[in-house]
Design an enzyme around this catalytic site. Structure first.
Site, PDB file in Angstrom:
ATOM      1  N   ASP A   7      37.407  28.678  60.012  1.00 10.37           N
ATOM      2  CA  ASP A   7      38.634  29.213  60.609  1.00 10.37           C
ATOM      3  C   ASP A   7      39.003  30.422  59.759  1.00 10.37           C
ATOM      4  O   ASP A   7      39.666  30.293  58.733  1.00 10.37           O
ATOM      5  CB  ASP A   7      39.743  28.164  60.585  1.00 10.37           C
ATOM      6  N   GLU A  67      35.855  30.185  64.655  1.00 11.56           N
ATOM      7  CA  GLU A  67      36.904  30.318  65.661  1.00 11.56           C
ATOM      8  C   GLU A  67      37.090  31.792  66.003  1.00 11.56           C
ATOM      9  O   GLU A  67      37.033  32.652  65.126  1.00 11.56           O
ATOM     10  CB  GLU A  67      38.209  29.724  65.126  1.00 11.56           C
ATOM     11  N   ASP A 139      44.265  25.011  57.597  1.00  6.46           N
ATOM     12  CA  ASP A 139      43.125  25.862  57.954  1.00  6.46           C
ATOM     13  C   ASP A 139      41.809  25.099  57.809  1.00  6.46           C
ATOM     14  O   ASP A 139      40.875  25.300  58.586  1.00  6.46           O
ATOM     15  CB  ASP A 139      43.123  27.135  57.106  1.00  6.46           C
TER      16      ASP A 139
END
Length: 167
Positions: A7, A67, A139
């Site tokens: 991420d 992501e 995260d």
């Protein structure tokens, strides 16, 4: 098979490694890489690359996913996020990994069941899917969700390929 999810963010990049055996998911490790906002951008990106290279070397993933970036109204923030994402993609490619990319709503839908899930719902489902996991932060939870999503998509694609060959 070991899956690594990322991420990306310039301030904080989450990472999570899982192993998949059949339909069983197991947590390996997760963490958050932080860079100091007072440092020069180029230095922050270099530190991010070095930290990601260390994570990759340590966990030896066979599959990886990142992501995708959601744009926002602050163009500077979006640009910096894109640069961090570029470093993440480069680090994975440099290690010879093929990389899956998933929109945040796809990740939320795969893990929680709805694309509009909030961070707490994602964290709760990651904890449920990976019993005993100690999340390094939101995260890292998102990164584990990315890894889980990629594992599910990979398994679905393999199953489809087997069905096509059998017919």
């Amino acid at each position: 098979m070991i899956f690594l999810g990322l991420d990306p963010g310039l301030g904080t990049t989450g990472w999570g490694a899982i192993t998949v055996e059949g339909n069983r998911l197991s947590h390996i490790a997760n963490g958050q890489i932080r860079t100091d906002p007072s440092m020069a951008l180029a230095r922050r990106l270099a530190l991010l690359h070095d930290a990601l290279a260390a994570v990759i070397a340590s966990h030896q993933p066979e599959m990886a996913a990142v992501e995708e970036v959601l744009g926002n109204s602050n163009a500077q923030s979006t640009l910096k996020l894109g640069q961090a994402r570029g470093i993440a993609l480069f680090s994975l490619a440099e290690a010879g990994l093929s990389v899956g990319e998933y929109h945040p709503n796809v990740v939320k839908k795969a893990v929680v069941g709805t694309g509009s899930a909030d961070k707490k719902q994602v964290q709760a489902m990651v904890s449920r899917l990976l019993p005993g996991v100690k999340l390094a932060g939101p995260d890292a939870a998102d990164a584990l969700a990315v890894a889980i999503t990629h594992a599910h998509h990979h398994a679905s694609a393999r199953g489809y390929a087997r069905r096509v060959r059998a017919s």
